[in-house]
Design a protein around this motif. Structure first.
Motif, PDB file in Angstrom:
ATOM      1  N   CYS A  31       0.849  -1.192   0.000  1.00  0.00           N
ATOM      2  CA  CYS A  31       0.000   0.000   0.000  1.00  0.00           C
ATOM      3  C   CYS A  31       0.886   1.243   0.000  1.00  0.00           C
ATOM      4  N   CYS A  34       0.515   2.939   3.796  1.00  0.00           N
ATOM      5  CA  CYS A  34       1.039   2.331   5.034  1.00  0.00           C
ATOM      6  C   CYS A  34       2.101   1.270   4.768  1.00  0.00           C
ATOM      7  N   CYS A  60      -6.932   2.846   3.716  1.00  0.00           N
ATOM      8  CA  CYS A  60      -5.975   3.908   3.448  1.00  0.00           C
ATOM      9  C   CYS A  60      -6.500   4.629   2.212  1.00  0.00           C
ATOM     10  N   HIS A  73      -7.720  -3.004   3.790  1.00  0.00           N
ATOM     11  CA  HIS A  73      -6.927  -3.992   4.534  1.00  0.00           C
ATOM     12  C   HIS A  73      -7.892  -4.770   5.415  1.00  0.00           C
TER      13      HIS A  73
END
Ligand SMILES: [Zn+2]
Length: 74
Positions: A31, A34, A60, A73
């Motif tokens: 990602c 993150c 995110c 996620h």
């Protein structure tokens, strides 16, 4: 943003309707927010969009060409 196109090219397209376009991360790409692998990427095409999530998940986000982009996620 060249990085974004590169990211999209390594994902598998899933859904494409008038509200969203989604891709599955089948190759465990990290990602951009993150840096842990995400499950799906969702591009929101409209000004306002409601998403019905099947699971509780962390999100995110980024913005690309004025569209909100979500990374899920589970
Ligand atoms: Zn993330």
């Amino acid at each position: 943003m060249e990085e974004f196109d590169e990211l999209v090219s390594s994902l598998t397209p899933r859904e494409d309707n008038e509200a969203i376009k989604s891709y599955q991360n089948t190759t465990a790409v990290a990602c951009p927010a993150c840096e842990t692998p995400f499950d799906d990427m969702v591009v929101c095409k409209r000004e306002f969009t409601s998403l019905e999530l099947d699971f509780e998940m962390d999100l995110c986000t980024t913005i690309h060409d004025g569209d909100v982009v979500l990374f899920t996620h589970k």
